[in-house]
Motif scaffolding. Structure first.
Motif, mmCIF file in Angstrom:
data_model
loop_
_atom_site.group_PDB
_atom_site.id
_atom_site.type_symbol
_atom_site.label_atom_id
_atom_site.label_comp_id
_atom_site.label_asym_id
_atom_site.label_seq_id
_atom_site.Cartn_x
_atom_site.Cartn_y
_atom_site.Cartn_z
ATOM 1 N N THR A 19 0.862 -1.177 0.000
ATOM 2 C CA THR A 19 0.000 0.000 0.000
ATOM 3 C C THR A 19 0.899 1.227 0.000
ATOM 4 O OG1 THR A 19 -0.099 0.081 2.422
ATOM 5 C CG2 THR A 19 -1.817 -1.190 1.302
ATOM 6 N N GLY A 20 0.309 2.400 -0.085
ATOM 7 C CA GLY A 20 1.074 3.640 -0.093
ATOM 8 C C GLY A 20 0.876 4.344 -1.410
ATOM 9 N N SER A 21 1.625 5.413 -1.589
ATOM 10 C CA SER A 21 1.523 6.167 -2.832
ATOM 11 C C SER A 21 2.924 6.397 -3.386
ATOM 12 C CB SER A 21 0.792 7.493 -2.607
ATOM 13 O OG SER A 21 1.432 8.258 -1.617
ATOM 14 N N PHE A 22 2.987 6.485 -4.678
ATOM 15 C CA PHE A 22 4.246 6.637 -5.381
ATOM 16 C C PHE A 22 5.003 7.850 -4.848
ATOM 17 C CE2 PHE A 22 7.075 7.558 -8.877
ATOM 18 C CZ PHE A 22 7.423 6.298 -9.328
ATOM 19 N N PRO A 23 6.253 7.702 -4.463
ATOM 20 C CA PRO A 23 7.194 6.618 -4.706
ATOM 21 C C PRO A 23 7.402 5.666 -3.523
ATOM 22 C CG PRO A 23 8.430 8.551 -4.080
ATOM 23 C CD PRO A 23 6.958 8.933 -4.051
ATOM 24 N N HIS A 24 6.622 5.814 -2.436
ATOM 25 C CA HIS A 24 6.856 5.022 -1.218
ATOM 26 C C HIS A 24 5.723 4.032 -0.980
ATOM 27 C CE1 HIS A 24 10.099 7.773 -0.207
ATOM 28 N NE2 HIS A 24 9.275 8.780 -0.393
ATOM 29 N N PHE A 25 6.099 2.757 -0.777
ATOM 30 C CA PHE A 25 5.117 1.708 -0.544
ATOM 31 C C PHE A 25 5.528 0.866 0.654
ATOM 32 C CE2 PHE A 25 4.963 2.897 -4.952
ATOM 33 C CZ PHE A 25 3.599 3.018 -5.195
ATOM 34 N N ARG A 26 4.536 0.264 1.304
ATOM 35 C CA ARG A 26 4.811 -0.612 2.446
ATOM 36 C C ARG A 26 3.834 -1.778 2.435
ATOM 37 N NH1 ARG A 26 2.846 3.961 3.453
ATOM 38 N NH2 ARG A 26 4.824 4.956 3.852
ATOM 39 N N ARG A 27 4.313 -2.906 2.966
ATOM 40 C CA ARG A 27 3.498 -4.105 3.116
ATOM 41 C C ARG A 27 3.601 -4.501 4.585
ATOM 42 N NH1 ARG A 27 5.068 -8.673 -0.907
ATOM 43 N NH2 ARG A 27 7.034 -8.467 0.206
ATOM 44 N N GLY A 29 3.063 -6.578 7.767
ATOM 45 C CA GLY A 29 2.840 -7.958 8.179
ATOM 46 C C GLY A 29 2.821 -8.062 9.693
ATOM 47 N N VAL A 30 2.625 -9.250 10.185
ATOM 48 C CA VAL A 30 2.570 -9.482 11.630
ATOM 49 C C VAL A 30 3.945 -9.308 12.270
ATOM 50 C CG1 VAL A 30 2.080 -11.214 13.409
ATOM 51 C CG2 VAL A 30 0.593 -11.020 11.412
ATOM 52 N N GLN A 31 4.991 -9.812 11.606
ATOM 53 C CA GLN A 31 6.331 -9.774 12.181
ATOM 54 C C GLN A 31 7.213 -8.653 11.647
ATOM 55 O OE1 GLN A 31 8.000 -13.648 11.643
ATOM 56 N NE2 GLN A 31 6.613 -14.597 13.113
ATOM 57 N N SER A 32 6.821 -8.044 10.532
ATOM 58 C CA SER A 32 7.658 -7.001 9.946
ATOM 59 C C SER A 32 6.865 -6.192 8.930
ATOM 60 C CB SER A 32 8.886 -7.617 9.263
ATOM 61 O OG SER A 32 8.481 -8.431 8.179
ATOM 62 N N ILE A 33 7.477 -5.096 8.501
ATOM 63 C CA ILE A 33 6.931 -4.259 7.431
ATOM 64 C C ILE A 33 7.959 -4.245 6.308
ATOM 65 C CG2 ILE A 33 6.113 -1.972 6.752
ATOM 66 C CD1 ILE A 33 5.586 -1.420 9.738
ATOM 67 N N ASP A 34 7.531 -4.638 5.113
ATOM 68 C CA ASP A 34 8.388 -4.541 3.931
ATOM 69 C C ASP A 34 8.198 -3.155 3.335
ATOM 70 O OD1 ASP A 34 9.128 -7.187 4.277
ATOM 71 O OD2 ASP A 34 7.646 -7.946 2.845
ATOM 72 N N LEU A 35 9.307 -2.511 3.001
ATOM 73 C CA LEU A 35 9.288 -1.146 2.469
ATOM 74 C C LEU A 35 9.904 -1.124 1.076
ATOM 75 C CD1 LEU A 35 10.674 0.362 5.772
ATOM 76 C CD2 LEU A 35 8.300 0.443 4.999
ATOM 77 N N LEU A 36 9.320 -0.354 0.188
ATOM 78 C CA LEU A 36 9.792 -0.270 -1.190
ATOM 79 C C LEU A 36 9.673 1.181 -1.637
ATOM 80 C CD1 LEU A 36 8.917 -2.743 -4.005
ATOM 81 C CD2 LEU A 36 8.699 -0.306 -4.396
ATOM 82 N N THR A 37 10.768 1.749 -2.127
ATOM 83 C CA THR A 37 10.802 3.152 -2.547
ATOM 84 C C THR A 37 11.495 3.277 -3.900
ATOM 85 O OG1 THR A 37 10.795 4.024 -0.291
ATOM 86 C CG2 THR A 37 11.722 5.440 -1.989
ATOM 87 N N PHE A 38 10.882 4.007 -4.803
ATOM 88 C CA PHE A 38 11.486 4.339 -6.089
ATOM 89 C C PHE A 38 12.340 5.593 -5.888
ATOM 90 C CE2 PHE A 38 7.757 1.947 -7.201
ATOM 91 C CZ PHE A 38 8.158 1.181 -8.285
ATOM 92 N N GLN A 39 13.572 5.547 -6.373
ATOM 93 C CA GLN A 39 14.478 6.690 -6.268
ATOM 94 C C GLN A 39 14.978 7.032 -7.665
ATOM 95 O OE1 GLN A 39 17.719 6.176 -3.497
ATOM 96 N NE2 GLN A 39 18.958 7.685 -4.535
ATOM 97 N N VAL A 49 15.245 1.013 -7.192
ATOM 98 C CA VAL A 49 14.276 0.749 -6.134
ATOM 99 C C VAL A 49 15.069 0.368 -4.897
ATOM 100 C CG1 VAL A 49 12.427 -0.785 -5.361
ATOM 101 C CG2 VAL A 49 12.458 0.029 -7.717
ATOM 102 N N GLU A 50 14.707 0.966 -3.755
ATOM 103 C CA GLU A 50 15.309 0.564 -2.487
ATOM 104 C C GLU A 50 14.263 -0.198 -1.701
ATOM 105 O OE1 GLU A 50 19.019 2.996 -1.017
ATOM 106 O OE2 GLU A 50 17.165 4.054 -0.594
ATOM 107 N N ILE A 51 14.693 -1.336 -1.127
ATOM 108 C CA ILE A 51 13.799 -2.119 -0.287
ATOM 109 C C ILE A 51 14.421 -2.243 1.100
ATOM 110 C CG2 ILE A 51 12.769 -3.379 -2.214
ATOM 111 C CD1 ILE A 51 14.549 -5.787 -1.391
ATOM 112 N N ALA A 52 13.569 -2.407 2.086
ATOM 113 C CA ALA A 52 14.019 -2.565 3.465
ATOM 114 C C ALA A 52 12.930 -3.290 4.229
ATOM 115 C CB ALA A 52 14.313 -1.204 4.102
ATOM 116 N N ARG A 53 13.262 -3.702 5.439
ATOM 117 C CA ARG A 53 12.300 -4.388 6.307
ATOM 118 C C ARG A 53 12.518 -3.862 7.722
ATOM 119 N NH1 ARG A 53 12.169 -10.457 5.119
ATOM 120 N NH2 ARG A 53 10.483 -9.870 3.702
ATOM 121 N N CYS A 54 11.408 -3.511 8.387
ATOM 122 C CA CYS A 54 11.505 -2.983 9.747
ATOM 123 C C CYS A 54 10.494 -3.689 10.655
ATOM 124 C CB CYS A 54 11.291 -1.467 9.753
ATOM 125 S SG CYS A 54 9.593 -0.928 9.514
#
Length: 143
Positions: A19-27, A29-39, A49-54
């Motif tokens: 979910t989210g709006s361009f350029p930042h998205f997040r998914r 979850g129960v144990q973590s959040i996946d992050l995806l950003t267009f740069q 694209v940068e991805i991360a998990r928090c």
């Protein structure tokens, strides 16, 4: 390029729960959040694209600001906790998706293939608490 990404890549990542709006998205979850950003290249002609998990609670900045699950972005984490999705992995700007050299449609297809890699998110964490997401990832690998 943005129109092409919004037409072809964004619907695909939304189908995988982002979910989210361009350029930042997040998914979230129960144990973590996946992050995806267009740069985009500040000089034009390229992107990555940068991805991360928090942690599922988001992150806390070094100065104490809490960034919750619905606002956190890949850029909010220490750079060692992010992975760049690029054409090649040599660390140069030339390795970015270059729409000044290839068609936006071809680059979108290439990116979708890379985002579909089964090991793409491996090793990204989260490791530690929300207030530790600004610590270098290597610290947690040594412990």
């Amino acid at each position: 390029m943005v129109r092409e990404l919004q037409a072809s890549v964004v619907p695909c990542i939304r189908r995988t729960g982002f979910t989210g709006s361009f350029p930042h998205f997040r998914r979230i979850g129960v144990q973590s959040i996946d992050l995806l950003t267009f740069q985009f290249d500040r000089n034009g002609g390229g992107f990555l694209v940068e991805i991360a998990r928090c942690p599922p609670d988001g992150v806390v900045t070094p100065w104490g600001e809490r960034i919750g699950p619905n606002k956190v972005k890949a850029w909010d984490l220490n750079p060692t906790r992010r992975r760049r999705v690029v054409v090649r992995e040599t660390g140069r700007v030339e390795d970015w998706f270059r729409f000044d050299q290839q068609s936006p449609h071809d680059l979108s297809l290439m990116l979708l293939g890379k985002l579909d890699a089964p090991d793409l998110w491996d090793g990204l964490g989260p490791f530690g608490q929300p207030n530790e997401q600004h610590r270098m990832l290597e610290h947690f690998r040594e412990v």
